[in-house]
Design a protein around this motif. Structure first.
Motif, PDB file in Angstrom:
ATOM      1  N   LEU A   1       0.821  -1.200   0.000  1.00 22.27           N
ATOM      2  CA  LEU A   1       0.000   0.000   0.000  1.00 22.27           C
ATOM      3  C   LEU A   1       0.858   1.256   0.000  1.00 22.27           C
ATOM      4  O   LEU A   1       1.854   1.342   0.720  1.00 22.27           O
ATOM      5  N   THR A   2       0.469   2.215  -0.824  1.00 20.01           N
ATOM      6  CA  THR A   2       1.122   3.522  -0.874  1.00 20.01           C
ATOM      7  C   THR A   2       0.072   4.583  -0.580  1.00 20.01           C
ATOM      8  O   THR A   2      -1.049   4.268  -0.156  1.00 20.01           O
ATOM      9  N   ALA A   3       0.417   5.835  -0.840  1.00 25.95           N
ATOM     10  CA  ALA A   3      -0.547   6.925  -0.616  1.00 25.95           C
ATOM     11  C   ALA A   3      -1.793   6.771  -1.469  1.00 25.95           C
ATOM     12  O   ALA A   3      -2.852   7.321  -1.147  1.00 25.95           O
ATOM     13  N   ARG A   4      -1.690   5.988  -2.569  1.00 26.77           N
ATOM     14  CA  ARG A   4      -2.881   5.780  -3.422  1.00 26.77           C
ATOM     15  C   ARG A   4      -4.015   5.108  -2.638  1.00 26.77           C
ATOM     16  O   ARG A   4      -5.187   5.354  -2.888  1.00 26.77           O
ATOM     17  N   SER A   5      -3.653   4.204  -1.738  1.00 30.02           N
ATOM     18  CA  SER A   5      -4.636   3.292  -1.146  1.00 30.02           C
ATOM     19  C   SER A   5      -5.682   3.991  -0.284  1.00 30.02           C
ATOM     20  O   SER A   5      -6.810   3.506  -0.176  1.00 30.02           O
ATOM     21  N   ASP A   6      -5.322   5.096   0.359  1.00 32.74           N
ATOM     22  CA  ASP A   6      -6.298   5.764   1.226  1.00 32.74           C
ATOM     23  C   ASP A   6      -6.687   7.146   0.733  1.00 32.74           C
ATOM     24  O   ASP A   6      -7.276   7.948   1.453  1.00 32.74           O
ATOM     25  N   ARG A   7      -6.368   7.441  -0.524  1.00 28.07           N
ATOM     26  CA  ARG A   7      -6.681   8.761  -1.080  1.00 28.07           C
ATOM     27  C   ARG A   7      -8.192   8.964  -1.169  1.00 28.07           C
ATOM     28  O   ARG A   7      -8.929   8.066  -1.571  1.00 28.07           O
ATOM     29  N   LEU A   8      -8.647  10.160  -0.816  1.00 26.70           N
ATOM     30  CA  LEU A   8     -10.067  10.500  -0.898  1.00 26.70           C
ATOM     31  C   LEU A   8     -10.320  11.656  -1.857  1.00 26.70           C
ATOM     32  O   LEU A   8     -11.463  11.907  -2.237  1.00 26.70           O
ATOM     33  N   LYS A   9      -9.247  12.361  -2.239  1.00 29.96           N
ATOM     34  CA  LYS A   9      -9.399  13.519  -3.117  1.00 29.96           C
ATOM     35  C   LYS A   9      -8.560  13.342  -4.376  1.00 29.96           C
ATOM     36  O   LYS A   9      -7.571  12.621  -4.385  1.00 29.96           O
ATOM     37  N   GLN A  10      -8.969  14.039  -5.422  1.00 31.10           N
ATOM     38  CA  GLN A  10      -8.170  14.075  -6.647  1.00 31.10           C
ATOM     39  C   GLN A  10      -6.921  14.931  -6.419  1.00 31.10           C
ATOM     40  O   GLN A  10      -6.802  15.652  -5.420  1.00 31.10           O
ATOM     41  N   ASP A  11      -5.986  14.846  -7.352  1.00 30.08           N
ATOM     42  CA  ASP A  11      -4.775  15.646  -7.252  1.00 30.08           C
ATOM     43  C   ASP A  11      -5.123  17.131  -7.187  1.00 30.08           C
ATOM     44  O   ASP A  11      -6.099  17.573  -7.808  1.00 30.08           O
ATOM     45  N   PRO A  12      -4.326  17.936  -6.458  1.00 33.08           N
ATOM     46  CA  PRO A  12      -4.600  19.378  -6.378  1.00 33.08           C
ATOM     47  C   PRO A  12      -4.458  20.047  -7.739  1.00 33.08           C
ATOM     48  O   PRO A  12      -3.767  19.546  -8.639  1.00 33.08           O
ATOM     49  N   LEU A  13      -5.088  21.210  -7.871  1.00 28.86           N
ATOM     50  CA  LEU A  13      -5.075  21.924  -9.151  1.00 28.86           C
ATOM     51  C   LEU A  13      -3.660  22.306  -9.582  1.00 28.86           C
ATOM     52  O   LEU A  13      -3.373  22.375 -10.779  1.00 28.86           O
ATOM     53  N   SER A  14      -2.778  22.550  -8.616  1.00 30.27           N
ATOM     54  CA  SER A  14      -1.394  22.893  -8.981  1.00 30.27           C
ATOM     55  C   SER A  14      -0.745  21.752  -9.756  1.00 30.27           C
ATOM     56  O   SER A  14      -0.025  21.976 -10.742  1.00 30.27           O
ATOM     57  N   THR A  15      -1.006  20.512  -9.331  1.00 33.24           N
ATOM     58  CA  THR A  15      -0.471  19.347 -10.039  1.00 33.24           C
ATOM     59  C   THR A  15      -1.112  19.208 -11.412  1.00 33.24           C
ATOM     60  O   THR A  15      -0.441  18.912 -12.409  1.00 33.24           O
ATOM     61  N   VAL A  16      -2.416  19.427 -11.474  1.00 31.00           N
ATOM     62  CA  VAL A  16      -3.146  19.316 -12.744  1.00 31.00           C
ATOM     63  C   VAL A  16      -2.620  20.335 -13.758  1.00 31.00           C
ATOM     64  O   VAL A  16      -2.343  19.990 -14.919  1.00 31.00           O
ATOM     65  N   TRP A  17      -2.430  21.595 -13.326  1.00 30.90           N
ATOM     66  CA  TRP A  17      -1.943  22.622 -14.249  1.00 30.90           C
ATOM     67  C   TRP A  17      -0.515  22.333 -14.688  1.00 30.90           C
ATOM     68  O   TRP A  17      -0.133  22.608 -15.836  1.00 30.90           O
ATOM     69  N   ARG A  18       0.288  21.803 -13.763  1.00 29.31           N
ATOM     70  CA  ARG A  18       1.677  21.473 -14.132  1.00 29.31           C
ATOM     71  C   ARG A  18       1.689  20.400 -15.216  1.00 29.31           C
ATOM     72  O   ARG A  18       2.451  20.469 -16.175  1.00 29.31           O
ATOM     73  N   ARG A  19       0.828  19.405 -15.084  1.00 32.39           N
ATOM     74  CA  ARG A  19       0.744  18.360 -16.111  1.00 32.39           C
ATOM     75  C   ARG A  19       0.266  18.954 -17.438  1.00 32.39           C
ATOM     76  O   ARG A  19       0.759  18.599 -18.504  1.00 32.39           O
ATOM     77  N   ARG A  20      -0.705  19.826 -17.349  1.00 33.04           N
ATOM     78  CA  ARG A  20      -1.344  20.315 -18.573  1.00 33.04           C
ATOM     79  C   ARG A  20      -0.392  21.145 -19.425  1.00 33.04           C
ATOM     80  O   ARG A  20      -0.419  21.074 -20.652  1.00 33.04           O
ATOM     81  N   PHE A  21       0.464  21.914 -18.771  1.00 31.31           N
ATOM     82  CA  PHE A  21       1.301  22.831 -19.539  1.00 31.31           C
ATOM     83  C   PHE A  21       2.758  22.412 -19.630  1.00 31.31           C
ATOM     84  O   PHE A  21       3.548  23.074 -20.293  1.00 31.31           O
ATOM     85  N   ASN A  22       3.127  21.310 -18.991  1.00 32.35           N
ATOM     86  CA  ASN A  22       4.478  20.761 -19.136  1.00 32.35           C
ATOM     87  C   ASN A  22       4.393  19.574 -20.079  1.00 32.35           C
ATOM     88  O   ASN A  22       4.036  18.469 -19.676  1.00 32.35           O
TER      89      ASN A  22
END
Length: 464
Positions: free
Chosen positions: A280-301
């Motif tokens: 088990l890693t942090a994935r296993s108990d996650r309740l929220k999606q990735d923060p918007l900062s991570t999403v924007w970094r993916r989108r424009f990098n």
């Protein structure tokens, strides 16, 4: 030449058309018979009339090339193919039963049942990938189960065989597939990574255990592209009782980057079959999606969403095998165990994505009543699990690369062989016992394993 109108009673190359079973957007399926046939058969005929999608005939051409090269229980047996210039068709085995599409009204399924279904599909994908083929259209309507239990993968019109020309890639710019199940890298025109099939299986597992699809029903290219930077809602947010081990597996399948998913279908099948061994890693108990900062970094990098080249399906599989090592934890086995550890270390150093399964057989008596405790009152099974972990400690493996298993059996060789077969083991390491009267009379465990194993076997002897 005017092509005949397909209808019941028509005979094509000795096959009698009997009944139309399905009419899809790209092909029609007919039940057919032939006097010398030994199994039920169906004929697939592409749609190639005025106004029909030109991709239909190209995908059919791909299936005509790929299906005859496939074998085994996880694919429908190929029978015959028609000349593309006269009457294109494929005749194949007709498998009894319904596809997984028939289960949609029952969703969400019990977690254990969904995991068993997923394990069967992953095993079928492992077999397909070993035959150099990526399916690229894993979804409920393309999956059946034989009465004997094996998953069967249907429809190879979108598949990629890495030893054949990829006509869909060469002739069309847009990706073809079923939108809710399509891997992110497919949107970037990458069709060479077998881990794309693991993403699709992750979508199916998410859907079958939550009742909703992780990316919705969007069919537009713009809608599909969101999965290049947006992760799905964690299943535990939708169902509070969702098992952490299953969320770990599902979210790993749905990672945007293929390198963050399971390396192979065999390793995914292994995790689904051994939930107690899932790391088990942090994935296993996650309740929220990735923060918007991570999403924007993916989108424009763009570097984060550029697909990595995969040399071949075979190369990807070879880089991430499951290696099983049979360890004897009884007294007097230290020297051979040291050699086994050294050999395992050399293999794992050269293959950083390989997984090591340490196994020990707790031999049961044929007629005696076996006890779970030893003479000191210790649980034999637990003690041996601890001994296996102790044996593996010097290898300094990440937890995700190591599992330990104690098998209880009367016949140790048969137990090792069954473990290797059911867990898609690529390489078995085991020690050879010294000469003894019992060994000469009954034969050695290592000799039987080496003779009957479905994979490579290395027998290690202690250095003198």
């Amino acid at each position: 030449m005017v092509k005949p109108i397909i209808a019941p009673g028509l005979v094509i190359d000795g096959f009698t058309i009997e009944e139309r079973l399905h009419r899809g957007g790209m092909a029609t399926l007919w039940r057919v018979s032939r006097a010398d046939a030994r199994m039920p058969m169906l004929m697939k005929v592409p749609k190639y009339g005025e106004g029909d999608d030109p991709a239909a005939i190209v995908s059919f051409e791909m299936e005509q090339m790929i299906l005859p090269r496939l074998s085994g229980l996880h694919v429908p047996a190929f029978v015959s193919a028609g000349d593309m210039s006269v009457q294109p068709y494929i005749v194949m085995e007709h498998i009894a039963g319904k596809t997984l599409l028939a289960r949609l009204a029952e969703l969400p399924l019990p977690y254990a049942e969904a995991a068993t279904i997923g394990q069967g599909i992953a095993a079928a994908l492992d077999d397909l990938h070993r035959q150099h083929v990526i399916h690229h259209d894993i979804k409920p309507s393309n999956i059946m189960f034989r009465q004997s239990g094996e998953a069967v993968l249907l429809d190879y019109g979108l598949a990629r065989h890495d030893q054949l020309p990829d006509l869909l890639q060469e002739e069309f710019r847009l990706p073809f597939g079923t939108a809710p199940y399509m891997a992110p890298e497919r949107l970037l025109r990458s069709r060479s990574d077998p881990r794309s099939d693991l993403f699709s299986l992750g979508v199916l597992l998410y859907f079958f255990t939550t009742g909703v699809r992780p990316y919705g029903e969007s069919e537009t290219l713009r809608g599909m592209r969101r999965r290049l930077w947006r992760d799905p809602v964690p299943p535990r947010r939708l169902r509070a009782d969702y098992p952490p081990w299953l969320q770990e597996i599902v979210l790993r399948c749905l990672e945007i980057e293929p390198a963050w998913r399971h390396p192979t279908a065999a390793q995914l099948a292994f995790d689904l079959g051994h939930p107690d061994q899932v790391k088990l890693t942090a994935r296993s108990d996650r309740l929220k999606q990735d923060p918007l900062s991570t999403v924007w970094r993916r989108r424009f990098n763009r570097d984060l969403t550029r697909p990595t080249a995969v040399s071949s399906v075979a190369g990807q599989l070879a880089s991430a095998p499951i290696v099983a090592v049979a360890v004897d934890v009884t007294e007097g086995s230290a020297s051979v165990n040291d050699e086994l550890r050294a050999m395992a270390g050399r293999i794992l150093t050269t293959l950083p994505s390989a997984r090591l399964a340490c196994i020990n057989v707790l031999k049961l008596g044929r007629i005696t009543l076996d006890t779970t405790l030893d003479e000191l009152g210790h649980n034999k099974h637990i003690d041996r699990l601890a001994a296996l972990r102790h044996w593996a400690e010097p290898l300094k493996l990440a937890e995700s690369r190591l599992t330990v298993h104690v098998l209880e059996a009367i016949d140790p060789a048969s137990a090792i062989l069954e473990f290797a077969r059911s867990n898609h083991v690529s390489h078995i390491l085991m020690g050879a016992r010294q000469n003894s009267l019992l060994r000469s009379l009954l034969g050695s465990v290592s000799a039987k394993v080496a003779a009957e194993a479905p994979s490579s076997v290395t027998i290690v002897r202690p250095s003198t």
